[in-house]
Enzyme design. Structure first.
Site, PDB file in Angstrom:
ATOM      1  N   TYR A   1       0.797  -1.232   0.000  1.00 23.31           N
ATOM      2  CA  TYR A   1       0.000   0.000   0.000  1.00 23.31           C
ATOM      3  C   TYR A   1       0.829   1.282   0.000  1.00 23.31           C
ATOM      4  O   TYR A   1       0.282   2.374  -0.191  1.00 23.31           O
ATOM      5  CB  TYR A   1      -1.011  -0.006   1.152  1.00 23.31           C
TER       6      TYR A   1
ATOM      7  N   VAL B   1      -8.224  -0.007   5.135  1.00 23.51           N
ATOM      8  CA  VAL B   1      -8.897  -0.766   6.201  1.00 23.51           C
ATOM      9  C   VAL B   1     -10.136  -1.431   5.598  1.00 23.51           C
ATOM     10  O   VAL B   1     -11.266  -1.116   5.946  1.00 23.51           O
ATOM     11  CB  VAL B   1      -9.282   0.150   7.380  1.00 23.51           C
ATOM     12  N   HIS B   2      -9.894  -2.354   4.653  1.00 27.21           N
ATOM     13  CA  HIS B   2     -11.027  -2.936   3.926  1.00 27.21           C
ATOM     14  C   HIS B   2     -11.927  -3.782   4.845  1.00 27.21           C
ATOM     15  O   HIS B   2     -13.004  -3.381   5.240  1.00 27.21           O
ATOM     16  CB  HIS B   2     -10.529  -3.811   2.777  1.00 27.21           C
ATOM     17  N   ASP B   3     -11.465  -4.997   5.123  1.00 29.58           N
ATOM     18  CA  ASP B   3     -12.314  -5.963   5.823  1.00 29.58           C
ATOM     19  C   ASP B   3     -12.657  -5.561   7.255  1.00 29.58           C
ATOM     20  O   ASP B   3     -13.789  -5.805   7.707  1.00 29.58           O
ATOM     21  CB  ASP B   3     -11.641  -7.341   5.808  1.00 29.58           C
TER      22      ASP B   3
END
Lengths: 314, 314
Positions: B228, B239-241
């Site tokens: 990233y 901070v996807h999931d």
């Protein structure tokens, strides 16, 4: 002076764009082609002739273009936005002048030879005429200096579907041909045209101008403002087509306008008509992507509506 | 306590989400189903078992799910993001515990009967298992209290194509089935998951925690941060999931999260894999659209990364 072929479906905001082009000091408007979209191609040509002759521009030829889209059917369904006649139900003084005999795509092709290398194309309606010209003569891009288009929605909702804007969405097959052709394109999507508004103060400035075209456009926009009141919560309108005109005339500045890969969804799926702009990898700073030939204007760095008024009422 | 079936392709950010769920005071994690995506379904199950047992959660069952997508082929192509083993090339202490015999979709269906009306589904990978469960038993939604999903890109670029995000884009056919089913969905698209970042300070807080799962996740994220760095220009990650996990646990607040019509492009066209969220008409104020059953979370009203750290290190 920029030599311009102007393709439009005039159209309330097209009328504002035309008034701006006529008043621009650096625009040489060689001819106008009409296309169906905001109104029929015939009505768009009539409206254009009426406005041109109202301003005394009786030497600028108008050619009627495509009467229907390539796959979609033109259904004259935006009378609630542009009025029954495309110009907000205002009765313009009607000229006796009629469109030229050649059609719009032939006008574009002829001008591309007469002004080879210096002809700029400004297209603010569906891209049906431009696609027809490209199919007639695939060498057209080699003679065109630039193409400026109003269309698409890059990172904002569409206006005829969740993702499709009207100019691209009405004729995705044509748009795909135009965006895939190898000419330099600048496109003004809804991202920038919805973010800029033409307010009542700007409309009144047109109404109180001594320019008869400006006065007429001020009247035409009244109906258009009615429609946009729902969208914005106040009487004003988006500045769709005039932004493309001002970009073409180099009258406004931009601060976010990366060159990016662009394609058109011409499937029959839920994304049909979307102008897909690949804006990945731009988080660390907007920049041009190698090999891309479409500049996507996302933000203007100036007061567009005031610029339009300043030029039109000068 | 919320009864949860957790579906994941664990996965660096899945590991952070799992650490958060295990530490959340109001989550009753009944079972985990694995799916291919960030890594294979087998590897995702192994990683999940290792992390669970590292934390002493040896009673939480893990079921292996679908090994491939419905039309696309799983090709394990994101090793540069999640490491060869899905957990940033960290060798977790390997447990001898193995997945349960039932597969993920059967676990989901069984739990939906055992906890009918109170089972919440949290899905942070491709929606292949959920679609398989829906096809096995179309009555499933009637027994599910809510579905929370990480996926899609509403008004920002995608991450596997110009418009497609990986969870939806890897298996659009499955996603379409899941989003068209009549259950209440909350979805966290890239709009909100890319806008929130997990920084080095947060990662170091995990590393210095006494929680062994937290320490492991702090190590796993090191590799993920490398990837990233290109996107953000500094060492951190999206901070996807974990955002989906925190929404499911009701640990975070949102300020832009309208219920809107949502569909999935499962054509073979250029928009394939796009989660199409119809966000038109929201300019005068974000509001729910009548009849829509998908809440699209566009903005959080809190510091998500700090919340994750606070819960995990408490």
């Amino acid at each position: 002076m920029k030599n311009i072929y102007f393709d439009c479906d005039l159209g309330a905001d097209d009328a504002l764009a035309l008034a701006y082009l006529l008043a621009s000091p650096n625009i040489n408007l060689l001819g106008v082609g009409s296309v169906c979209g905001n109104t029929s191609a015939d009505q768009a040509a009539k409206n254009t002739l009426d406005l041109l002759d109202l301003g005394g521009y009786t030497n600028i030829p108008v050619a009627v273009g495509e009467q229907d889209f390539r796959v979609n059917t033109f259904d004259d369904s935006v009378k609630h936005i542009h009025g029954d006649n495309g110009v907000g139900n205002i009765e313009l003084p009607h000229t006796s002048r009629t469109p030229v005999k050649e059609d719009a795509k032939d006008m574009l092709l002829r001008l591309s030879h007469e002004y080879a290398g210096t002809l700029h194309v400004l297209a603010i309606g569906p891209l049906t005429n431009l696609a027809a010209a490209l199919e007639s003569d695939p060498t057209l891009p080699s003679r065109i200096a630039s193409v400026t288009i109003m269309g698409g929605a890059a990172m904002v909702p569409g206006n005829i579907s969740a993702v499709a804007e009207a100019n691209i969405g009405n004729d995705p097959e044509a748009a795909r041909i135009v965006f895939e052709a190898s000419w330099p394109i600048t496109v003004a999507p809804l991202d920038v045209t919805m973010a800029n508004t033409f307010e009542e103060e700007h409309r009144h400035a047109l109404l109180h101008s001594t320019n008869p075209v400006a006065q007429a456009v001020g009247q035409i926009l009244d109906f258009y403002f009615d429609f946009y009141t729902t969208e914005y919560g106040r009487r004003c309108s988006a500045v769709h087509d005039p932004i493309a005109a001002a970009l073409c005339a180099e009258g406004i500045t931009t601060d976010i306008a990366p060159c990016a890969p662009v394609t058109v969804d011409d499937t029959q799926g839920p994304g049909r008509g979307q102008l897909i702009c690949d804006l990945r990898g731009q988080r660390v700073g907007w920049h041009d992507i190698d090999g891309a030939h479409v500049r996507v204007v996302l933000h203007t760095a100036c007061d567009v509506a005031q610029h339009l008024v300043d030029v039109i009422t000068a």
